[in-house]
Design a protein around this motif. Structure first.
Motif, PDB file in Angstrom:
ATOM      1  N   SER A 199       0.851  -1.182   0.000  1.00 52.32           N
ATOM      2  CA  SER A 199       0.000   0.000   0.000  1.00 52.32           C
ATOM      3  C   SER A 199       0.886   1.232   0.000  1.00 52.32           C
ATOM      4  N   MET A 200       0.332   2.347  -0.465  1.00 52.95           N
ATOM      5  CA  MET A 200       1.031   3.631  -0.482  1.00 52.95           C
ATOM      6  C   MET A 200       0.042   4.715  -0.079  1.00 52.95           C
ATOM      7  N   PRO A 201       0.505   5.729   0.660  1.00 54.93           N
ATOM      8  CA  PRO A 201      -0.392   6.825   1.026  1.00 54.93           C
ATOM      9  C   PRO A 201      -0.735   7.673  -0.191  1.00 54.93           C
ATOM     10  N   ARG A 202      -1.672   8.561  -0.005  1.00 53.77           N
ATOM     11  CA  ARG A 202      -2.056   9.465  -1.082  1.00 53.77           C
ATOM     12  C   ARG A 202      -0.851  10.319  -1.478  1.00 53.77           C
ATOM     13  N   HIS A 203      -0.614  10.451  -2.788  1.00 56.84           N
ATOM     14  CA  HIS A 203       0.542  11.191  -3.266  1.00 56.84           C
ATOM     15  C   HIS A 203       0.279  11.658  -4.690  1.00 56.84           C
ATOM     16  N   ARG A 204       1.236  12.363  -5.253  1.00 59.51           N
ATOM     17  CA  ARG A 204       1.107  12.865  -6.618  1.00 59.51           C
ATOM     18  C   ARG A 204       2.484  12.866  -7.277  1.00 59.51           C
ATOM     19  N   HIS A 205       2.469  13.036  -8.602  1.00 55.35           N
ATOM     20  CA  HIS A 205       3.697  13.098  -9.386  1.00 55.35           C
ATOM     21  C   HIS A 205       3.630  14.292 -10.328  1.00 55.35           C
ATOM     22  N   ASN A 206       4.780  14.689 -10.822  1.00 63.32           N
ATOM     23  CA  ASN A 206       4.795  15.765 -11.817  1.00 63.32           C
ATOM     24  C   ASN A 206       4.921  15.207 -13.223  1.00 63.32           C
ATOM     25  N   PHE A 207       4.534  13.953 -13.405  1.00 65.97           N
ATOM     26  CA  PHE A 207       4.545  13.325 -14.722  1.00 65.97           C
ATOM     27  C   PHE A 207       3.235  12.573 -14.931  1.00 65.97           C
ATOM     28  N   GLU A 208       3.005  12.095 -16.141  1.00 68.38           N
ATOM     29  CA  GLU A 208       1.782  11.381 -16.518  1.00 68.38           C
ATOM     30  C   GLU A 208       1.999   9.873 -16.384  1.00 68.38           C
ATOM     31  N   GLN A 209       0.884   9.137 -16.274  1.00 69.18           N
ATOM     32  CA  GLN A 209       0.969   7.686 -16.186  1.00 69.18           C
ATOM     33  C   GLN A 209      -0.186   7.039 -16.945  1.00 69.18           C
ATOM     34  N   ILE A 210       0.136   5.916 -17.576  1.00 65.55           N
ATOM     35  CA  ILE A 210      -0.877   5.028 -18.153  1.00 65.55           C
ATOM     36  C   ILE A 210      -0.621   3.645 -17.564  1.00 65.55           C
ATOM     37  N   LYS A 224     -13.500   4.665  -4.483  1.00 64.90           N
ATOM     38  CA  LYS A 224     -14.243   4.378  -5.711  1.00 64.90           C
ATOM     39  C   LYS A 224     -13.384   4.458  -6.967  1.00 64.90           C
ATOM     40  N   VAL A 225     -12.066   4.348  -6.833  1.00 70.39           N
ATOM     41  CA  VAL A 225     -11.175   4.334  -8.001  1.00 70.39           C
ATOM     42  C   VAL A 225     -10.447   3.003  -8.010  1.00 70.39           C
ATOM     43  N   GLU A 226     -10.994   2.039  -8.739  1.00 75.44           N
ATOM     44  CA  GLU A 226     -10.396   0.720  -8.859  1.00 75.44           C
ATOM     45  C   GLU A 226     -10.107   0.446 -10.328  1.00 75.44           C
ATOM     46  N   LEU A 227      -8.898  -0.002 -10.596  1.00 69.25           N
ATOM     47  CA  LEU A 227      -8.486  -0.332 -11.955  1.00 69.25           C
ATOM     48  C   LEU A 227      -8.482  -1.850 -12.082  1.00 69.25           C
ATOM     49  N   LYS A 228      -9.433  -2.374 -12.869  1.00 73.69           N
ATOM     50  CA  LYS A 228      -9.630  -3.814 -12.957  1.00 73.69           C
ATOM     51  C   LYS A 228      -8.837  -4.416 -14.113  1.00 73.69           C
ATOM     52  N   GLU A 229      -8.643  -5.714 -14.017  1.00 73.35           N
ATOM     53  CA  GLU A 229      -7.944  -6.443 -15.070  1.00 73.35           C
ATOM     54  C   GLU A 229      -8.572  -6.161 -16.430  1.00 73.35           C
ATOM     55  N   GLY A 230      -7.746  -5.814 -17.402  1.00 68.46           N
ATOM     56  CA  GLY A 230      -8.228  -5.552 -18.749  1.00 68.46           C
ATOM     57  C   GLY A 230      -8.604  -4.113 -19.001  1.00 68.46           C
ATOM     58  N   GLN A 231      -8.728  -3.309 -17.943  1.00 70.26           N
ATOM     59  CA  GLN A 231      -9.032  -1.895 -18.122  1.00 70.26           C
ATOM     60  C   GLN A 231      -7.742  -1.101 -18.335  1.00 70.26           C
ATOM     61  N   ILE A 232      -7.889   0.179 -18.639  1.00 72.62           N
ATOM     62  CA  ILE A 232      -6.748   1.051 -18.886  1.00 72.62           C
ATOM     63  C   ILE A 232      -6.964   2.338 -18.098  1.00 72.62           C
ATOM     64  N   GLY A 233      -5.962   2.732 -17.335  1.00 72.48           N
ATOM     65  CA  GLY A 233      -6.071   3.926 -16.516  1.00 72.48           C
ATOM     66  C   GLY A 233      -5.095   5.002 -16.945  1.00 72.48           C
ATOM     67  N   TYR A 234      -5.597   6.229 -17.036  1.00 78.21           N
ATOM     68  CA  TYR A 234      -4.765   7.394 -17.309  1.00 78.21           C
ATOM     69  C   TYR A 234      -4.733   8.262 -16.061  1.00 78.21           C
ATOM     70  N   PHE A 235      -3.532   8.556 -15.568  1.00 80.33           N
ATOM     71  CA  PHE A 235      -3.351   9.337 -14.355  1.00 80.33           C
ATOM     72  C   PHE A 235      -2.629  10.631 -14.721  1.00 80.33           C
ATOM     73  N   PRO A 236      -3.331  11.766 -14.690  1.00 80.55           N
ATOM     74  CA  PRO A 236      -2.748  13.027 -15.150  1.00 80.55           C
ATOM     75  C   PRO A 236      -1.624  13.518 -14.240  1.00 80.55           C
ATOM     76  N   GLU A 237      -0.713  14.271 -14.810  1.00 79.88           N
ATOM     77  CA  GLU A 237       0.364  14.866 -14.022  1.00 79.88           C
ATOM     78  C   GLU A 237      -0.227  15.829 -12.990  1.00 79.88           C
ATOM     79  N   PHE A 292      10.447  13.866 -17.140  1.00 78.52           N
ATOM     80  CA  PHE A 292      10.380  12.671 -16.305  1.00 78.52           C
ATOM     81  C   PHE A 292      11.801  12.276 -15.921  1.00 78.52           C
ATOM     82  N   MET A 293      12.043  12.145 -14.631  1.00 78.48           N
ATOM     83  CA  MET A 293      13.362  11.754 -14.145  1.00 78.48           C
ATOM     84  C   MET A 293      13.479  10.233 -14.154  1.00 78.48           C
TER      85      MET A 293
END
Length: 310
Positions: free
Chosen positions: A48-59, A73-86, A120-121
């Motif tokens: 587990s990880m606490p709530r945090h943010r990044h200065n880059f994008e993620q898929i 209410k944010v669960e990423l299930k098998e077969g789905q695709i998640g985009y996490f904005p910077e 991105f570092m």
């Protein structure tokens, strides 16, 4: 053009939790605003990880397992695709194994510089900076860096400043929530000029226009793929095929620069299905945006969070 294949003997323990092992599939150009890291992640324990943010994008693309939550209410299930904005805070992350065995949960993850131009570092840059900071007399204590003079600073801020010469900026998020796409709910549509080839377009994001789609080739079909304006990353999700004389199998990954033409052919009796991520270059605006934040260094006794790097 580059092709890499899945290798079950090539894992690295790069995650702070110690229970995510990475297989590095592709890397971008360090120091460039377009830099990225594309990994296959294997989970070998609950974390587990606490709530945090990044200065880059993620898929993120879960391939096996659907147990990770990224906040209420944010669960990423098998077969789905998640985009996490910077710049977007998410979490707490919870990833139990439930009915899966250690090593079974698998996911693809792309981390890349966003439209802010902050870049991105890479892991290599981070490791080298940490080594140099320790050699200079400082030390890392959890998420903090203690300078030779005894000043306590956020470790990631210190590393970023050491690498890039400026404080780490978090762009204020362009989106209020992660975007979760369920490919099952998108229609397969024919690709113009390519008989037997279909695709599902699942969206493009921010002014950079990074896009995600799936491509399917029926047995024997051929697809000449080219894009003049974007680098493309493609990964085989099922089936077998061939590209430029090299065989493709599950998790084979291709990288094509802008204007590179890839000719893919589905071989065997099954369809060849791939995920495609298109990455146009970052365009730096003439006037720098003022829409960003800088985390202050913690005061003595202030609770600390951990930036997971993932």
């Amino acid at each position: 053009m580059q092709i890499v294949h899945f290798d079950d003997d090539n894992w690295f323990r790069d995650h702070p939790s110690g229970v995510l092992h990475f297989q590095h599939m592709l890397r971008g150009e360090p120091g460039s605003p377009n830099n990225y890291m594309y990994v296959l992640a294997k989970q070998v324990g609950e974390w587990s990880m606490p709530r945090h943010r990044h200065n880059f994008e993620q898929i993120r693309i879960p391939l096996v397992g659907s147990n990770t939550t990224y906040g209420p209410k944010v669960e990423l299930k098998e077969g789905q695709i998640g985009y996490f904005p910077e710049g977007l805070s998410y979490g707490p992350q919870e990833s139990p194994l439930t009915d899966l065995k250690p090593g079974e949960p698998l996911a693809l993850a792309l981390q890349f510089g966003g439209s802010s131009g902050y870049g991105f570092m890479s892991i290599e840059q981070r490791r080298q900076a940490m080594k140099e900071l320790v050699q200079a007399g400082g030390k890392f204590e959890g998420p903090l860096y203690v300078s030779p003079e005894g000043k306590r600073q956020w470790g990631l801020n210190t590393v970023w400043e050491h690498v890039f010469g400026e404080r780490l900026k978090y762009p204020r998020p362009r989106y209020n929530h992660p975007v979760i796409a369920d490919p099952k709910r998108f229609n397969w549509l024919p690709v113009d000029g390519a008989k037997g080839v279909d695709h599902k377009f699942m969206g493009s994001f921010s002014e950079r226009g990074v896009w995600i789609e799936m491509v399917k080739l029926r047995p024997g079909a051929q697809w000449p793929s080219v894009d003049s304006g974007a680098e493309r990353i493609l990964t085989v999700l099922s089936g077998e095929g061939e590209c430029e004389g090299e065989n493709l199998r599950y998790l084979s990954t291709l990288r094509a620069d802008a204007d590179d033409q890839l000719t893919l052919t589905a071989s065997g009796s099954c369809e060849l299905e791939l995920i495609l991520i298109g990455m146009p270059p970052v365009v730096i605006p003439d006037e720098a945006s003022e829409e960003y934040e800088i985390d202050p260094d913690p005061a003595p006794g202030q609770p600390v969070h951990v930036d997971s790097g993932f």
